[in-house]
Design a protein around this motif. Structure first.
Motif, mmCIF file in Angstrom:
data_model
loop_
_atom_site.group_PDB
_atom_site.id
_atom_site.type_symbol
_atom_site.label_atom_id
_atom_site.label_comp_id
_atom_site.label_asym_id
_atom_site.label_seq_id
_atom_site.Cartn_x
_atom_site.Cartn_y
_atom_site.Cartn_z
ATOM 1 N N LYS A 30 -9.102 0.487 14.924
ATOM 2 C CA LYS A 30 -8.239 1.530 15.479
ATOM 3 C C LYS A 30 -6.904 1.512 14.737
ATOM 4 N N VAL A 31 -6.374 2.665 14.487
ATOM 5 C CA VAL A 31 -5.098 2.779 13.772
ATOM 6 C C VAL A 31 -3.988 2.853 14.805
ATOM 7 N N ASN A 38 -4.769 2.884 8.031
ATOM 8 C CA ASN A 38 -5.667 1.794 8.379
ATOM 9 C C ASN A 38 -5.490 0.727 7.290
ATOM 10 N N TYR A 39 -4.935 -0.429 7.633
ATOM 11 C CA TYR A 39 -4.673 -1.430 6.605
ATOM 12 C C TYR A 39 -4.746 -2.846 7.149
ATOM 13 N N MET A 115 -1.258 -5.527 0.785
ATOM 14 C CA MET A 115 -1.776 -4.597 1.787
ATOM 15 C C MET A 115 -3.069 -3.999 1.236
ATOM 16 N N LEU A 116 -4.114 -4.001 2.058
ATOM 17 C CA LEU A 116 -5.392 -3.427 1.677
ATOM 18 C C LEU A 116 -5.685 -2.255 2.601
ATOM 19 N N THR A 117 -5.955 -1.104 2.015
ATOM 20 C CA THR A 117 -6.295 0.069 2.808
ATOM 21 C C THR A 117 -7.581 0.662 2.230
ATOM 22 N N PRO A 118 -8.536 1.053 3.080
ATOM 23 C CA PRO A 118 -9.846 1.485 2.570
ATOM 24 C C PRO A 118 -9.782 2.773 1.757
ATOM 25 N N LEU A 119 -10.631 2.816 0.754
ATOM 26 C CA LEU A 119 -10.789 4.004 -0.069
ATOM 27 C C LEU A 119 -12.042 4.764 0.361
#
Length: 142
Positions: A30-31, A38-39, A115-119
């Protein structure tokens, strides 16, 4: 957004020398932030200069991977640089583990956080379906 809020930095996973970090992502998170992003955040508490990022396809979804856009942040949580196109290889599934995609990241000199955020898609992975679901493992490299 050029800096993450202090609250987001406090919830980061800590990476020390020779420590492996694993995030199971069995469903889309959940954001809960104003930017709607979303990270995941890693706090480098070591002298790590290179990191292997491995993404495991969820069991039953051998072709779906969580593959992020990696963004390095400074000590205040502000963007230093983003990294895309760091994919190196794919490892096939075995009886004991699902298939894996692997990439290596070089940590910039003044980076404190990652920081990782989905692609949704990645130019270096044209035939691989990306998802917000999967597992990510970060391993410091010597």
């Amino acid at each position: 957004m050029t800096c993450l809020p202090e609250q987001a930095l406090q919830k980061s996973k800590i990476m020390r020398d020779e420590q492996v970090i694993l995030w199971p992502r069995s469903d889309a998170p959940k954001v809960n932030n104003r930017a709607g992003l979303n990270y995941l955040v890693v706090d480098f508490r070591s002298n790590t200069r290179d990191v292997s990022l491995q993404s495991f396809a969820p069991l039953g979804y051998q072709s779906d991977y969580y593959w992020p856009l990696a963004i390095f942040l400074d000590a205040e949580g502000c963007v230093l640089e983003g990294v895309n196109g760091f994919y190196q290889k794919t490892l096939p599934s075995t009886v004991l583990q699902p298939s894996i995609i692997v990439g290596n990241l070089h940590v910039p000199e003044h980076a404190r956080y990652l920081m990782l955020t989905p692609l949704v898609e990645a130019i270096d992975l044209p035939k691989i379906k990306l998802s917000e679901v999967g597992q990510v493992r970060l391993i410091p490299l010597p």
